[in-house]
Design a protein around this motif. Sequence first.
Motif, short mmCIF file in Angstrom:
data_model
loop_
_atom_site.label_atom_id
_atom_site.label_comp_id
_atom_site.label_asym_id
_atom_site.label_seq_id
_atom_site.Cartn_x
_atom_site.Cartn_y
_atom_site.Cartn_z
N MET A 52 0.88 -1.23 0.11
CA MET A 52 -0.11 -0.01 0.00
C MET A 52 0.92 1.25 -0.10
SD MET A 52 -2.88 -1.19 2.73
CE MET A 52 -3.62 0.27 2.61
N LYS A 53 0.48 2.27 -0.73
CA LYS A 53 1.52 3.53 -1.00
C LYS A 53 0.68 4.66 -0.31
CE LYS A 53 3.98 1.92 -4.91
NZ LYS A 53 4.35 2.39 -6.46
N SER A 54 1.32 5.62 0.31
CA SER A 54 0.65 6.90 0.64
C SER A 54 0.26 7.92 -0.52
CB SER A 54 1.43 7.64 1.61
OG SER A 54 2.65 8.02 0.92
N LEU A 55 -0.53 8.99 -0.09
CA LEU A 55 -0.81 9.92 -1.08
C LEU A 55 0.39 10.52 -1.59
CD1 LEU A 55 -3.25 11.43 -2.60
CD2 LEU A 55 -3.25 12.89 -0.63
N ARG A 56 1.42 10.73 -0.70
CA ARG A 56 2.57 11.59 -1.19
C ARG A 56 3.52 10.50 -2.00
NH1 ARG A 56 5.91 15.52 0.40
NH2 ARG A 56 4.61 16.27 2.04
N GLU A 57 3.49 9.39 -1.87
CA GLU A 57 4.37 8.50 -2.84
C GLU A 57 3.66 8.61 -3.93
OE1 GLU A 57 6.07 5.19 0.07
OE2 GLU A 57 4.13 5.20 -0.01
N LEU A 58 2.52 8.41 -4.29
CA LEU A 58 1.79 8.09 -5.61
C LEU A 58 1.78 9.48 -6.11
CD1 LEU A 58 -1.37 6.18 -4.18
CD2 LEU A 58 0.40 5.48 -5.71
N VAL A 59 1.68 10.69 -5.55
CA VAL A 59 1.43 12.08 -6.32
C VAL A 59 2.98 12.11 -6.87
CG1 VAL A 59 1.41 14.42 -6.26
CG2 VAL A 59 -0.44 12.94 -5.21
N THR A 60 3.87 12.00 -6.23
CA THR A 60 5.45 12.13 -6.63
C THR A 60 5.79 11.43 -7.81
OG1 THR A 60 5.95 12.29 -4.27
CG2 THR A 60 7.71 12.03 -6.06
N GLU A 61 5.05 10.28 -8.14
CA GLU A 61 5.34 9.34 -9.26
C GLU A 61 4.29 9.86 -10.51
OE1 GLU A 61 4.72 5.37 -7.90
OE2 GLU A 61 6.44 5.51 -6.52
N TYR A 62 3.52 10.75 -10.42
CA TYR A 62 2.66 11.08 -11.18
C TYR A 62 3.43 11.53 -12.61
CZ TYR A 62 -1.59 10.44 -8.62
OH TYR A 62 -2.64 9.99 -7.98
N HIS A 63 2.94 11.36 -13.67
CA HIS A 63 3.26 12.18 -15.18
C HIS A 63 3.11 13.64 -15.13
CE1 HIS A 63 3.80 12.98 -19.45
NE2 HIS A 63 4.62 11.92 -19.57
N GLU A 64 3.82 14.34 -15.63
CA GLU A 64 4.10 15.83 -15.52
C GLU A 64 2.66 16.36 -16.09
OE1 GLU A 64 6.23 19.67 -17.07
OE2 GLU A 64 7.54 17.96 -16.79
N SER A 65 1.96 15.88 -17.22
CA SER A 65 0.86 16.15 -17.87
C SER A 65 -0.47 16.04 -16.80
CB SER A 65 0.50 15.53 -19.12
OG SER A 65 0.24 14.19 -18.83
N LEU A 66 -0.42 14.86 -16.07
CA LEU A 66 -1.45 14.69 -14.90
C LEU A 66 -1.39 15.62 -13.93
CD1 LEU A 66 -3.70 12.99 -14.02
CD2 LEU A 66 -2.25 11.32 -13.02
N LEU A 67 -0.01 15.86 -13.49
CA LEU A 67 0.22 16.98 -12.43
C LEU A 67 -0.37 18.31 -12.90
CD1 LEU A 67 3.92 15.99 -11.49
CD2 LEU A 67 1.65 15.59 -10.00
N ARG A 68 -0.27 18.73 -14.02
CA ARG A 68 -0.79 19.89 -14.63
C ARG A 68 -2.51 20.04 -14.47
NH1 ARG A 68 3.48 23.13 -15.85
NH2 ARG A 68 5.30 22.02 -17.12
N ASP A 69 -2.79 18.73 -15.02
CA ASP A 69 -4.39 18.81 -15.04
C ASP A 69 -4.82 18.82 -13.40
OD1 ASP A 69 -4.37 18.22 -17.78
OD2 ASP A 69 -4.43 16.32 -17.53
N ILE A 70 -4.25 18.20 -12.64
CA ILE A 70 -4.80 18.40 -11.36
C ILE A 70 -4.44 19.64 -10.52
CG2 ILE A 70 -4.21 17.35 -8.83
CD1 ILE A 70 -3.23 14.74 -10.12
N ALA A 71 -3.44 20.29 -10.81
CA ALA A 71 -3.02 21.58 -10.30
C ALA A 71 -4.04 22.62 -10.89
CB ALA A 71 -1.79 22.22 -10.81
N GLY A 72 -4.32 22.73 -12.11
CA GLY A 72 -5.32 23.29 -12.95
C GLY A 72 -6.88 23.13 -12.27
N ALA A 73 -7.21 21.72 -12.11
CA ALA A 73 -8.55 21.81 -11.29
C ALA A 73 -8.64 22.13 -9.75
CB ALA A 73 -8.72 19.96 -11.33
N LEU A 74 -7.48 22.24 -9.34
CA LEU A 74 -7.62 22.59 -7.87
C LEU A 74 -7.31 24.29 -7.82
CD1 LEU A 74 -5.21 19.91 -6.19
CD2 LEU A 74 -7.67 20.26 -5.99
N GLY A 75 -7.20 24.92 -8.80
CA GLY A 75 -7.05 26.38 -8.98
C GLY A 75 -5.67 26.77 -8.44
N LEU A 76 -4.67 25.87 -8.95
CA LEU A 76 -3.27 26.20 -8.55
C LEU A 76 -2.64 26.57 -9.88
CD1 LEU A 76 -2.53 23.24 -6.18
CD2 LEU A 76 -3.01 25.46 -5.32
N PRO A 77 -1.47 27.49 -9.62
CA PRO A 77 -0.61 27.94 -11.08
C PRO A 77 -0.04 26.70 -11.58
CG PRO A 77 -0.17 29.27 -8.98
CD PRO A 77 -1.02 28.17 -8.43
#
Length: 523
Positions: A1-26
Amino acid sequence: MKSLRELVTEYHESLLRDIAGALGLPAGGDRAELVSKILTFMASPGFPTANLQRLKPEQWLALRLVAAAGPSGVVVDKCHQRLNQLVGNGRRRVAGSILFSLIREGLVCLDHVNYRDVYLVPTEVRQPLASLLDREMVAQLRVRQVKAVPLDGRFLLRFTHHYLGLAWRQRLGLTRSGHLKHQAVLAFSAFGDRRTFGWTDGPEPLDFVDGFCRRRGLVLTGPGMLTAAADLEDWIELAEEHKQAELFRYWQKEHMTRDADFRLILSILRSMPPGVWADEQRLLRETRVRSPEPPRGAMESRLSRHFWSYLTALGVLEKGRGPSGPAWRLTGAGRRVIEGGPSPGEITRGGASFYVQPDFELVLPPDVDLGCLWQVSRLADLLSADQVMVYRLSRAGFHQALKLGMDPAEAMAFLHGRACGGLPQNVEYTLRSWTAGYGRVHFVEAFLLRCDDPALAEEILASRRLAPLIRGRLTPQDLVVNREDLPRLQELLQEEGYVPPPGVADLAHKPPAGEITAPRRPE
């Protein structure tokens, strides 16, 4: 089992930008900056578990589907397919957007396992989510004002012991393919209407019991015959719940391992508080929601044939009738069996007594001790099986038990010790007459040395070398010897001048006229 931090750290850059935009982050900056921004946002108090309170119905459905897959997660394509079946109308493909909304909230994460993308619930969410889902599930499935349906939870245990008693008592014929012959199957017909025991649909219980006993080694298959194993009584003496657990594990291997829906339903019933009834239709709906696989045929039909009937007849499940239809719950013994077996202090045993009628009928109550039932099935013939089982003593059946090695004193002691109120006088008198001649005659294996006349027999008896090997005299010409002494006896006879022909003659053999016989020693 992995934590949220471990999983987010491994995300692809395109997915990270989509999440940031959906959360209202730069959404600018490199990958490391995006990870830092998202994790900082998700580290706020109550995140992500606070988001559980704001989910829409389709999000709840998706989250339950992912959570049901366990720590290993569910393959992305399979999850999308199943979710579209549950919430789409055949044309809409909404699963991807629903799952992305859960990823954005930190409730579901994307991972890459064994070359496949999977959805899973991070460790921070799994425990609070499980507690919330369990509470919601119990509230949805719970049904009150249920009337229990009286079914025989010892049916398969009783059937197994009767089967073993019959296998001990008579050889059961087998076909060339190894199945019981029709005549052998008819021997179990006294069990009558299986619906009496709650066996409403599916294969015959005899098939299940026969398969279990063969797999367990309680019976042996030979050329065209099935017989009881020599160590059968060791199993008979086991505690009742131990035998119940063995039958349940056999059912698991035969049915549950091949059907994910069975495993899921049993898991849901285990999650219900002890004694709480679950409505059948809501239970099936919950199963369909949690199952990551598309429906495999008619679930109701598979449950009727291979689940409800078996587990009620094993005493694992109890059936009830609620306001909106059937309801189910685990029995106390069933919960212990599933969770690893009974503790020594919780083992239950049936009553020990039965009733003997003047017409030689033995009436066994529903809670009769299973070892007692097995002994009765060795001595008597089954007439009928309902909530009580009725056997009848007969001279042929009683003699058959004695012929197979049961001691008459043991048989009489058993009947005296277990018969409630004792034996009727006429039954006692008749049983003693059936056993009066037991043991008065015996078969004794003998090996004979036949002489051609009594005078030769006298000579051999007078020989100092041969006489010690002679054990007796059956007739004037027939001397009794031990078969084990044959090599030594042949050697001494040859040295004394008496040469027997090769082999062992038939008992009726007499030397024909003119046959050369051993010479006489001079007087």
